[in-house]
Scaffold this motif. Structure first.
Motif, PDB file in Angstrom:
ATOM      1  N   TRP A 205     -32.687  23.965 -68.684  1.00  0.00           N
ATOM      2  CA  TRP A 205     -32.657  25.183 -67.873  1.00  0.00           C
ATOM      3  C   TRP A 205     -33.224  26.383 -68.614  1.00  0.00           C
ATOM      4  N   GLY A 206     -33.341  26.283 -69.940  1.00  0.00           N
ATOM      5  CA  GLY A 206     -33.995  27.343 -70.691  1.00  0.00           C
ATOM      6  C   GLY A 206     -35.469  27.453 -70.334  1.00  0.00           C
ATOM      7  N   THR A 207     -36.107  26.300 -70.110  1.00  0.00           N
ATOM      8  CA  THR A 207     -37.510  26.297 -69.695  1.00  0.00           C
ATOM      9  C   THR A 207     -37.677  26.969 -68.340  1.00  0.00           C
ATOM     10  N   ALA A 208     -36.759  26.654 -67.426  1.00  0.00           N
ATOM     11  CA  ALA A 208     -36.823  27.278 -66.103  1.00  0.00           C
ATOM     12  C   ALA A 208     -36.643  28.791 -66.197  1.00  0.00           C
ATOM     13  N   LEU A 209     -35.731  29.228 -67.074  1.00  0.00           N
ATOM     14  CA  LEU A 209     -35.433  30.657 -67.192  1.00  0.00           C
ATOM     15  C   LEU A 209     -36.550  31.417 -67.899  1.00  0.00           C
ATOM     16  N   LEU A 210     -37.116  30.831 -68.944  1.00  0.00           N
ATOM     17  CA  LEU A 210     -38.127  31.513 -69.746  1.00  0.00           C
ATOM     18  C   LEU A 210     -39.545  31.347 -69.205  1.00  0.00           C
ATOM     19  N   ALA A 211     -39.812  30.218 -68.574  1.00  0.00           N
ATOM     20  CA  ALA A 211     -41.193  29.894 -68.221  1.00  0.00           C
ATOM     21  C   ALA A 211     -41.436  29.855 -66.717  1.00  0.00           C
ATOM     22  N   THR A 212     -40.804  28.922 -66.041  1.00  0.00           N
ATOM     23  CA  THR A 212     -41.117  28.700 -64.629  1.00  0.00           C
ATOM     24  C   THR A 212     -40.736  29.887 -63.758  1.00  0.00           C
ATOM     25  N   PHE A 213     -39.514  30.385 -63.910  1.00  0.00           N
ATOM     26  CA  PHE A 213     -39.050  31.483 -63.057  1.00  0.00           C
ATOM     27  C   PHE A 213     -39.896  32.757 -63.236  1.00  0.00           C
ATOM     28  N   PRO A 214     -40.188  33.215 -64.476  1.00  0.00           N
ATOM     29  CA  PRO A 214     -41.045  34.402 -64.626  1.00  0.00           C
ATOM     30  C   PRO A 214     -42.429  34.221 -64.004  1.00  0.00           C
ATOM     31  N   TRP A 215     -42.982  33.032 -64.144  1.00  0.00           N
ATOM     32  CA  TRP A 215     -44.314  32.769 -63.574  1.00  0.00           C
ATOM     33  C   TRP A 215     -44.290  32.895 -62.054  1.00  0.00           C
TER      34      TRP A 215
END
Length: 255
Positions: A205-215
C-alpha cells in the motif's frame, strides 16, 4: 479561403477521460477495501488459499474496473499529447515520450491484472495450488510496484517538463507532475521491502500511496483544468488544422 475542418474537442475529451479515471479509481478502491482487504502472508499457504477463494469475485471485479480505467488513461494520454503539440509542434518528441511511456505503463498494468486474475481463477478450482497463487501474486506485485513506478516517473517527468516549457497548461500542473515523478522514484525502493502487505513491501500500500495515487490525482487535476478551458483548446486545434490544410493546399501543384 479554407473552410475550418471538423475537429474533435480535445479539451472536452481530456476532461471526460480524466473524470472517468477519477470515477473508476474511487470505484476500484471502494471494492478492494470492502470485498478484498488485506492479503495474508504468502508463506501461510492455507490462509492464502482461503483469502484467494473468499476474495476471488471481488478481485475479478477490481480487475474489470481497472481495465476500463486503463482505457480511459489511453484516451487521456493521447489527448494530452495533442494539447501540447497544437501549441508547440517542436515539442512533439517530448510529448511522444510521455505518451509512449504511458502506453507501456498501461500495458504492464494490464499484464499485472492478468496475473492477479489468474490467481483468483485458480483459487476457484477444485484443487487450488498455493504455489501458483503465490507466484502470480509476486509477479503482479513486481509489475505494480518497482517496474510500474519507473515508467510512471518517466511519464510524469516528461509531462511536467513539456507542460512547463510549452505553456499549454498552468505551470503548477507541470510542477505537480515533477513532484509525482520524484515520489514514484522513491517508491521504486520498495522492491527491496519484502513480500508482506506492509507499507514498504513490493507492490504494497506504500506504492499506492506514494506512486499510483499521486499520478492519478495529477491526471484528474489536468482534466479539470483543461475542461474548464476546453473552448480555448478547441479553437487552437481548429486553427492548427486550418493552417495545416492551407499549407498543404498551397503546396499542391496546379495542373
Amino acid at each position: 479561403m479554407v473552410d475550418a475542418p471538423r475537429t474533435p474537442n480535445v479539451g472536452a475529451w481530456t476532461g471526460v477521460a480524466a473524470i472517468a479515471v477519477a470515477v473508476f479509481t474511487v470505484l476500484e478502491f471502494t471494492i478492494r477495501q470492502i470485498f478484498v482487504g488485506a492479503r495474508p502472508p504468502l508463506d501461510d499457504a492455507p490462509a492464502l488459499i482461503d483469502f484467494a477463494q473468499r476474495t476471488a469475485a471481488g478481485t475479478l471485479g477490481v480487475i474489470l474496473i481497472d481495465t476500463f480505467l486503463m482505457a480511459s488513461l489511453v484516451v487521456f494520454l493521447a489527448a494530452f499529447r495533442q494539447l501540447i503539440t497544437q501549441v508547440r509542434p517542436d515539442l512533439d518528441w517530448v510529448s511522444a515520450l510521455a505518451y509512449g511511456a504511458g502506453i507501456v505503463w498501461v500495458a504492464i498494468t494490464l499484464v499485472g491484472d492478468g496475473l492477479e486474475g489468474g490467481a483468483a481463477l485458480d483459487a476457484g478450482a477444485l484443487h487450488p495450488d498455493p504455489h501458483l497463487i503465490r507466484t502470480l501474486t509476486l509477479g503482479h506485485s513486481l509489475l505494480f510496484g518497482a517496474i510500474g513506478c519507473v515508467l510512471t516517473a518517466l511519464v510524469a517527468a516528461a509531462s511536467g517538463y513539456v507542460t512547463i516549457i510549452a505553456g499549454a497548461l498552468p505551470r503548477w500542473t507541470g510542477r505537480l507532475a515533477l513532484v509525482v515523478a520524484g515520489a514514484n522514484l522513491v517508491a521504486v525502493a520498495t522492491v527491496f521491502g519484502g513480500t508482506d502487505d506492509s507499507f514498504h513491501a513490493v507492490g504494497g500500500w506504500g506504492t499506492a500511496l506514494l506512486a499510483t495515487f499521486p499520478w492519478l490525482v495529477w491526471v484528474v487535476c489536468v482534466g479539470i483544468v483543461v475542461i474548464r478551458g476546453r473552448r480555448q483548446h478547441h479553437e487552437s486545434a481548429k486553427a492548427l488544422a486550418t493552417s495545416s490544410i492551407a499549407v498543404a493546399t498551397a503546396s499542391t501543384p496546379t495542373s
